[in-house]
Scaffold this motif. Sequence first.
Motif, PDB file in Angstrom:
ATOM      1  N   VAL A  22      13.040  57.512  21.733  1.00  0.00           N
ATOM      2  CA  VAL A  22      12.101  57.282  22.837  1.00  0.00           C
ATOM      3  C   VAL A  22      12.871  57.068  24.137  1.00  0.00           C
ATOM      4  O   VAL A  22      12.497  57.598  25.189  1.00  0.00           O
ATOM      5  CB  VAL A  22      11.181  56.076  22.531  1.00  0.00           C
ATOM      6  CG1 VAL A  22      10.414  55.636  23.760  1.00  0.00           C
ATOM      7  CG2 VAL A  22      10.234  56.416  21.393  1.00  0.00           C
ATOM      8  N   ARG A  23      13.945  56.322  24.072  1.00  0.00           N
ATOM      9  CA  ARG A  23      14.758  56.052  25.273  1.00  0.00           C
ATOM     10  C   ARG A  23      15.329  57.349  25.850  1.00  0.00           C
ATOM     11  O   ARG A  23      15.303  57.572  27.064  1.00  0.00           O
ATOM     12  CB  ARG A  23      15.879  55.083  24.904  1.00  0.00           C
ATOM     13  CG  ARG A  23      16.688  54.599  26.055  1.00  0.00           C
ATOM     14  CD  ARG A  23      17.635  53.517  25.590  1.00  0.00           C
ATOM     15  NE  ARG A  23      18.753  53.429  26.501  1.00  0.00           N
ATOM     16  CZ  ARG A  23      19.899  52.882  26.210  1.00  0.00           C
ATOM     17  NH1 ARG A  23      20.100  52.334  25.022  1.00  0.00           N
ATOM     18  NH2 ARG A  23      20.861  52.852  27.087  1.00  0.00           N
ATOM     19  N   ILE A  24      15.823  58.223  24.986  1.00  0.00           N
ATOM     20  CA  ILE A  24      16.364  59.505  25.432  1.00  0.00           C
ATOM     21  C   ILE A  24      15.258  60.368  26.035  1.00  0.00           C
ATOM     22  O   ILE A  24      15.433  60.988  27.087  1.00  0.00           O
ATOM     23  CB  ILE A  24      17.076  60.230  24.275  1.00  0.00           C
ATOM     24  CG1 ILE A  24      18.368  59.491  23.910  1.00  0.00           C
ATOM     25  CG2 ILE A  24      17.364  61.687  24.626  1.00  0.00           C
ATOM     26  CD1 ILE A  24      19.022  59.959  22.627  1.00  0.00           C
ATOM     27  N   THR A  25      14.115  60.397  25.387  1.00  0.00           N
ATOM     28  CA  THR A  25      12.982  61.193  25.877  1.00  0.00           C
ATOM     29  C   THR A  25      12.529  60.708  27.246  1.00  0.00           C
ATOM     30  O   THR A  25      12.281  61.504  28.156  1.00  0.00           O
ATOM     31  CB  THR A  25      11.809  61.143  24.874  1.00  0.00           C
ATOM     32  OG1 THR A  25      12.256  61.699  23.640  1.00  0.00           O
ATOM     33  CG2 THR A  25      10.613  61.915  25.385  1.00  0.00           C
ATOM     34  N   GLN A  26      12.426  59.401  27.418  1.00  0.00           N
ATOM     35  CA  GLN A  26      12.002  58.851  28.716  1.00  0.00           C
ATOM     36  C   GLN A  26      13.010  59.174  29.802  1.00  0.00           C
ATOM     37  O   GLN A  26      12.630  59.505  30.932  1.00  0.00           O
ATOM     38  CB  GLN A  26      11.800  57.340  28.607  1.00  0.00           C
ATOM     39  CG  GLN A  26      10.585  56.959  27.807  1.00  0.00           C
ATOM     40  CD  GLN A  26      10.478  55.467  27.554  1.00  0.00           C
ATOM     41  OE1 GLN A  26      11.468  54.731  27.607  1.00  0.00           O
ATOM     42  NE2 GLN A  26       9.279  55.016  27.243  1.00  0.00           N
ATOM     43  N   ALA A  27      14.286  59.090  29.494  1.00  0.00           N
ATOM     44  CA  ALA A  27      15.318  59.413  30.485  1.00  0.00           C
ATOM     45  C   ALA A  27      15.255  60.892  30.859  1.00  0.00           C
ATOM     46  O   ALA A  27      15.368  61.249  32.038  1.00  0.00           O
ATOM     47  CB  ALA A  27      16.697  59.049  29.941  1.00  0.00           C
TER      48      ALA A  27
END
Length: 66
Positions: A22-27
């Motif tokens: 999720v963190r990678i996707t948001q970034a």
Amino acid sequence: ADTTAIYAGTAWWYGDGSRLRVRITQARERIEEAIHERDGQDFAEAFVGYDEAVATAIVRVGSMIK
């Protein structure tokens, strides 16, 4: 991110690794937004966040393999 799923295994990527996914996707989404808005400063900050998120995922996966 899909490469990370292959490297780490989809069970981990969509299970325990989902927070990092999720963190990678948001970034990545923030990078795309900055490009669309032509905001160089936001792009640079977003890219740093993306790079950090991917590096964290790689280190986490690497520690599982050892």
